[in-house]
Design an enzyme around this catalytic site. Structure first.
Site, short mmCIF file in Angstrom:
data_model
loop_
_atom_site.label_atom_id
_atom_site.label_comp_id
_atom_site.label_asym_id
_atom_site.label_seq_id
_atom_site.Cartn_x
_atom_site.Cartn_y
_atom_site.Cartn_z
CB CYS A 1 45.73 -14.83 45.81
SG CYS A 1 45.15 -15.40 47.41
CD GLU B 1 40.19 1.95 44.96
OE1 GLU B 1 40.90 2.16 43.96
OE2 GLU B 1 40.61 1.35 45.98
CD GLU C 1 48.55 -12.96 40.26
OE1 GLU C 1 47.87 -13.55 41.10
OE2 GLU C 1 49.24 -11.95 40.52
CG PHE D 1 39.46 -6.65 43.02
CD1 PHE D 1 38.80 -7.72 42.43
CD2 PHE D 1 40.73 -6.33 42.54
CE1 PHE D 1 39.38 -8.47 41.41
CE2 PHE D 1 41.32 -7.06 41.52
CZ PHE D 1 40.64 -8.14 40.96
CE LYS E 1 43.05 1.01 50.47
NZ LYS E 1 42.42 0.72 49.13
#
Length: 500
Positions: free
Chosen positions: A283, A178, A384, A151, A175
């Site tokens: 990240c 969502e 994290e 995301f 993919k």
């Protein structure tokens, strides 16, 4: 407001899902549902893979030069629609529009790299490896490849994958998360406008059902993934067990070492930007500072001063430096971790809990948070956090700082701030991390280098984009060739041939 209903993109056109499940897309700044997206079923994945498989032979046989021309037109359209894509990313993720513009641009740079595919796909040739024998290698596409993206970068991370794969002659099924599908669906439309044949690129937003279908599908040859380490490990193990090549990028706990000889004002500016940009949902965000010796006492006031000045609000608002986090559930998780830091004895220097944002009372906001005197046994160090929380640990020496980082299970990105070439050179050689910055807080490589970490930050052998991306999306074939003269027909031999 009525939520807009999105679609899948299969075989060059919008398509409904074969199932009835819908996902809700929130604007994190308002907490409102702004769109609904169909969640792809196994039947939808079958349809997308079938479309990709049908398109693959003709696309494979399209010359690299013609592929590059389509990619060049796609790059031009992406430049033209960059701000539109950035607004979509900001609306669905929450990051500031300016930050989103930068991330889209970094993705466009991967398309620019992929436009050089006629050169990138050149193999090697050796003449006379034996008497009258020549040898050459070919780089050929894998077939149908798939990407599963997170995301936090709705445009950039997908662009790490599909332009390189498609340039190499593969067909692709994406993919996207969502939570943020609109950028990927819009890029599919732009790619078609650039002249990409139908079926070469398909977009199927979905959840675990779609992921598992891709991992198990017999006609998918390669899987690329970016996300958390537990999911990356599952992706790697499942896809590999099903005979696929895999690159699965996992989580991170990125450390920055600040030496006593560093320019403290410069380091503080860089670290605050690296920690709190995109609300820490990167990240490659610096979430952990290791202050060596006297550096800590000099650095902390500067970090606190700069962090406290960050204006938090809607990402589409002028002069806002930091937007919300992605969801209410993620916000609650971050708040729990902040509370654990306090309970476990860390010094809370700046508390971002309870922040008030005008007009964002239902939004998913957390203010910049800063901890000092953190120790490796605390949850805020071991987890994290993926939010606007910067923690500071103290180390007595350079050696102790390096030992701390190398003992961490993650190895994605790291940095050192110093004025000494001696310390910098030692650091880049001694640190067990895949991407290293020297006075650069977020060392994300340019597109013509490859992106990827070490240890629990990467499952698989090859990194993304750059020449390692080309290697991942191609298979090497070696051809050994001889054209014997009639006089050389000397009969059969059962001994191991030697050509030298």
């Amino acid at each position: 407001m009525t939520a807009v209903k999105l679609h899948l993109w299969i075989n060059g056109q919008r398509a409904p899902s074969s199932g009835g499940r819908m996902g809700e897309i929130f604007n994190p700044a308002s907490g409102e549902v702004i769109r609904q997206v169909p969640l792809a079923t196994r039947n939808d994945i079958d349809a997308a893979v079938a479309a990709a498989g049908a398109a693959f032979p003709a696309w494979r046989d399209t010359t690299p030069l013609r592929r590059a021309r389509i990619l060049t037109r796609f790059r031009e359209l992406m430049e033209r629609h960059r701000d539109e894509l950035a607004r979509l990313a900001s609306e669905e993720h929450g990051k500031t529009v300016l930050d989103a513009v930068g991330s889209v641009q970094r993705g466009i740079e991967v398309i620019e790299f992929a436009c050089g595919v006629p050169h990138l796909l050149k193999g090697e040739h050796a003449e006379n490896v034996g008497r009258g024998v020549d040898c050459h290698s070919l780089l050929q596409p894998v077939g149908v490849c798939a990407g599963i993206t997170p995301f936090n970068f709705p445009a950039m991370v997908p662009l790490w994958m599909f332009p390189v794969a498609i340039a190499c002659g593969n067909a692709f099924v994406l993919k996207p998360s969502e939570k943020v599908p609109s950028c990927s669906l819009r890029m599919a439309e732009l790619f078609k406008d650039a002249g990409l044949p139908d079926g070469v690129f398909n977009v199927v937003p979905g959840d675990k059902e779609a992921v598992e279908a891709l991992l198990e599908h017999p006609d998918v040859g390669a899987i690329s993934f970016v996300g958390s380490t537990p999911v990356a490990r599952h992706i790697y193990e499942t896809a590999a067990r099903n005979g696929k090549r895999v690159q699965a990028l996992g989580g991170a706990k990125n450390h920055a070492v600040v030496m006593p000889d560093a320019d403290m004002a410069f380091a503080a500016d860089a670290l605050v930007g690296a920690a709190y940009g995109s609300a820490g949902e990167r990240c490659m965000a610096i979430s952990t500072v290791v202050a060596v010796g006297e550096a800590g006492d000099r650095l902390l006031p500067l970090l606190r001063e700069r962090a406290a000045q960050i204006r938090v609000g809607r990402g589409d608002t002028t002069d806002v430096g930091m937007g919300p986090v992605i969801s209410q559930a993620h916000r609650k998780r971050i708040l729990v971790l902040i509370g654990s830091g306090v309970e476990q004895g860390a010094e809370l220097v700046l508390d971002g809990r309870g922040i008030d944002v005008a007009g964002g009372e239902r939004g998913f906001f957390i203010g910049p948070t800063l901890f000092d005197r953190v120790t490796p046994d605390m949850d805020i160090y071991r987890e994290e956090i993926f939010g606007p929380v910067l923690i500071v640990l103290r180390a007595d020496s350079y050696e102790a700082a390096v030992q701390l980082i190398n003992a961490n299970p993650y190895g994605n990105g790291t940095a050192i701030f110093t004025g000494s070439g001696h310390w910098a050179r030692r650091f880049e050689n001694e640190i067990d991390v895949g991407m290293v910055g020297v006075n650069v807080p977020i060392p994300v490589p340019m597109a013509f280098f490859s992106f990827g970490g070490w240890k629990a930050s990467l499952f698989g052998d090859l990194h993304m984009h750059g020449m390692e991306g080309v290697a991942f999306y191609t298979r090497t074939k070696v051809v050994t060739r001889r054209w014997p003269a009639p006089a050389e027909h000397t009969g059969s031999s059962l001994t191991m041939p030697t050509l030298g």
